[in-house]
Design a protein around this motif. Structure first.
Motif, PDB file in Angstrom:
ATOM      1  N   LYS A   1     -55.051  43.559   3.955  1.00  0.00           N
ATOM      2  CA  LYS A   1     -55.471  44.893   3.520  1.00  0.00           C
ATOM      3  C   LYS A   1     -54.515  45.960   4.030  1.00  0.00           C
ATOM      4  CE  LYS A   1     -59.394  48.082   3.649  1.00  0.00           C
ATOM      5  NZ  LYS A   1     -60.778  48.299   4.146  1.00  0.00           N
TER       6      LYS A   1
ATOM      7  N   THR B   1     -55.760  43.845  -1.856  1.00  0.00           N
ATOM      8  CA  THR B   1     -57.215  43.763  -1.925  1.00  0.00           C
ATOM      9  C   THR B   1     -57.583  42.302  -2.118  1.00  0.00           C
ATOM     10  OG1 THR B   1     -57.388  45.964  -2.900  1.00  0.00           O
ATOM     11  CG2 THR B   1     -59.279  44.493  -3.155  1.00  0.00           C
TER      12      THR B   1
ATOM     13  N   ARG C   1     -60.381  39.225  -2.284  1.00  0.00           N
ATOM     14  CA  ARG C   1     -61.774  38.867  -2.557  1.00  0.00           C
ATOM     15  C   ARG C   1     -61.932  37.368  -2.337  1.00  0.00           C
ATOM     16  NH1 ARG C   1     -64.380  37.199  -7.472  1.00  0.00           N
ATOM     17  NH2 ARG C   1     -66.650  37.570  -7.410  1.00  0.00           N
TER      18      ARG C   1
ATOM     19  N   ARG D   1     -53.940  42.649  -5.999  1.00  0.00           N
ATOM     20  CA  ARG D   1     -55.226  41.990  -5.791  1.00  0.00           C
ATOM     21  C   ARG D   1     -55.019  40.476  -5.656  1.00  0.00           C
ATOM     22  NH1 ARG D   1     -59.674  45.126  -6.924  1.00  0.00           N
ATOM     23  NH2 ARG D   1     -59.232  47.164  -7.841  1.00  0.00           N
TER      24      ARG D   1
ATOM     25  N   SER E   1     -57.380  36.815  -5.276  1.00  0.00           N
ATOM     26  CA  SER E   1     -58.682  36.165  -5.324  1.00  0.00           C
ATOM     27  C   SER E   1     -58.576  34.806  -4.642  1.00  0.00           C
ATOM     28  CB  SER E   1     -59.137  35.987  -6.775  1.00  0.00           C
ATOM     29  OG  SER E   1     -60.325  35.223  -6.846  1.00  0.00           O
TER      30      SER E   1
ATOM     31  N   ASP F   1     -53.138  35.590  -7.482  1.00  0.00           N
ATOM     32  CA  ASP F   1     -52.819  37.018  -7.376  1.00  0.00           C
ATOM     33  C   ASP F   1     -52.416  37.549  -8.735  1.00  0.00           C
ATOM     34  OD1 ASP F   1     -49.881  36.896  -7.811  1.00  0.00           O
ATOM     35  OD2 ASP F   1     -49.855  35.827  -5.912  1.00  0.00           O
ATOM     36  N   ASP F   2     -52.301  38.877  -8.846  1.00  0.00           N
ATOM     37  CA  ASP F   2     -51.945  39.522 -10.106  1.00  0.00           C
ATOM     38  C   ASP F   2     -50.521  40.057 -10.089  1.00  0.00           C
ATOM     39  OD1 ASP F   2     -52.185  41.575  -8.300  1.00  0.00           O
ATOM     40  OD2 ASP F   2     -53.597  42.770  -9.491  1.00  0.00           O
TER      41      ASP F   2
END
Length: 385
Positions: free
Chosen positions: A263, A268, A270, A307, A309, A325-326
């Motif tokens: 972070k 971000t 999740r 982001r 995940s 990831d993106d």
């Protein structure tokens, strides 16, 4: 701190003392019957002197059997043959060339051992054909059997020693690779995060000093964490009498620390847990933590992601871990199979699992690992999902 070591109270002779004891013991065994012959007055004085000289030489060269095994072997074989031709005593001097023959075979010199054994059998057979009364076909047959058995035992000893040495070398190599992976994961992740945070601090220094100060605080905390984990990792190399590291071992119980660090680096994260959560074997727990750590490092440093995940699926026989990831489909650090991805793959394979890393069809990058538990564990609690 005092430590206790399990050591035998009594140890047999080995090395040079063993050779000295063997030489002295054989000399005594041979000298007793030869001395009786000397007291009886049988035989000429020059022959008796020659026999004693051969006994001393054959037994004495045993002191050098480890350093010069082949030369000592031939010397004992020739000296023993000469002794039996001159002496009327059937003493146990033949033990000496047999011991030397075993030493040659145990060092892996099979051709030299076979040649020496063949020469001894041929020499004894020649005595049979020459009409020597003390040598007959049965004696030759028995000697041949003994020599074959000695060569076989020496060869087996050499094979076992070579196997043990190879096993030790492989274990040392695996341990070095394991430590290298640990050091890479600890240093690589934390230093990468420090690098990202330092860049953010420089960027915000004039525009937003408060955020820059927060980033510098994160750098300080990250560097302290790096030193702590590095000390814990290198603790495997500590001496036995040193205190064990007090820091908790890396595992999924510390996943919140990874999320907090990511972070601060601008990610971000999740995390989704599915299945029945259970306590993991230590190697699986560590591998899952390191794979997640390396994936987050790649996302923050190379992929340019915003982001991430993470999915943890506790299945019946294995843990399935997915990190997506993106960011860019092919992170710079993953091109050509960087050392980070190679290390993650090695961790998974070491547990009998597998790992795949590559671009996602919809964009971004994904790391998918399957880590077998290796043992049946009873579930402890239901995950919140």
């Amino acid at each position: 701190m005092c430590t206790s070591h399990h050591r035998p109270r009594f140890r047999l002779f080995h090395g040079a003392p063993a050779d000295a004891a063997l030489a002295l013991g054989t000399f005594v065994l041979v000298a007793v019957p030869e001395g009786q012959l000397l007291r009886s007055g049988e035989g000429s004085t020059p022959v008796r002197l020659a026999c004693w000289l051969l006994i001393v030489v054959v037994c004495g060269v045993l002191l050098f059997r480890r350093r010069y095994p082949v030369a000592v072997g031939w010397c004992t074989a020739l000296g023993t043959g000469g002794y039996y031709l001159l002496s009327d005593t059937d003493g146990p001097l033949v033990v000496v060339p047999i011991v030397a023959l075993y030493a040659i075979a145990a060092q892996g010199r099979l051709q030299a051992a076979v040649a020496m054994a063949a020469a001894m059998v041929i020499g004894m057979s020649a005595g049979t054909f020459a009409g020597t009364s003390d040598i007959n076909g049965t004696a030759v047959f028995m000697l041949t059997g003994w020599l074959v058995a000695v060569v076989a035992l020496g060869t087996v000893r050499h094979g076992r020693a070579a196997y043990a040495e190879e096993e030790a070398r492989l274990r040392a190599t695996e341990e070095r690779l394991r430590i290298a992976r640990e050091v890479h994961d600890v240093i690589g992740h934390n230093i990468s995060m420090i690098n990202v945070q330092a860049g953010a601090a420089l960027h915000r220094l004039k525009k937003d000093p408060a955020q820059a100060e927060e980033a510098l605080g994160a750098i300080k905390a990250g560097s302290r964490e790096t030193l702590r984990e590095l000390r814990a990792t290198l603790g495997v190399l500590r001496r036995v009498d040193e205190a064990a590291p007090t820091a908790p071992a890396p595992g999924l119980a510390r996943v919140d620390e990874l999320v907090a660090s990511a972070k601060l680096a601008g990610l971000t994260v999740r995390i989704v847990r599915t299945g029945v959560e259970r306590p993991l074997p230590a190697p699986v727990d560590l591998a899952a933590y390191r794979i997640m750590q390396e994936s987050l490092t790649n996302a923050a440093r190379h992929s340019g992601a915003g982001r991430v995940s993470v999915r943890l699926s506790y299945e019946d026989e294995e843990l399935a871990l997915t990190v997506e990831d993106d960011g860019r489909a092919t992170p710079a650090g993953a091109a050509g199979g960087g050392s980070g991805i190679t290390g993650m793959t090695e961790r998974a394979r070491a547990l009998g699992g597998e790992l795949a890393a590559g671009p996602r069809p919809e964009g971004g990058f994904a790391v998918r690992a399957r880590l077998p538990y290796g043992m049946t564990r009873e579930p402890t609690k239901e995950s919140d999902g």
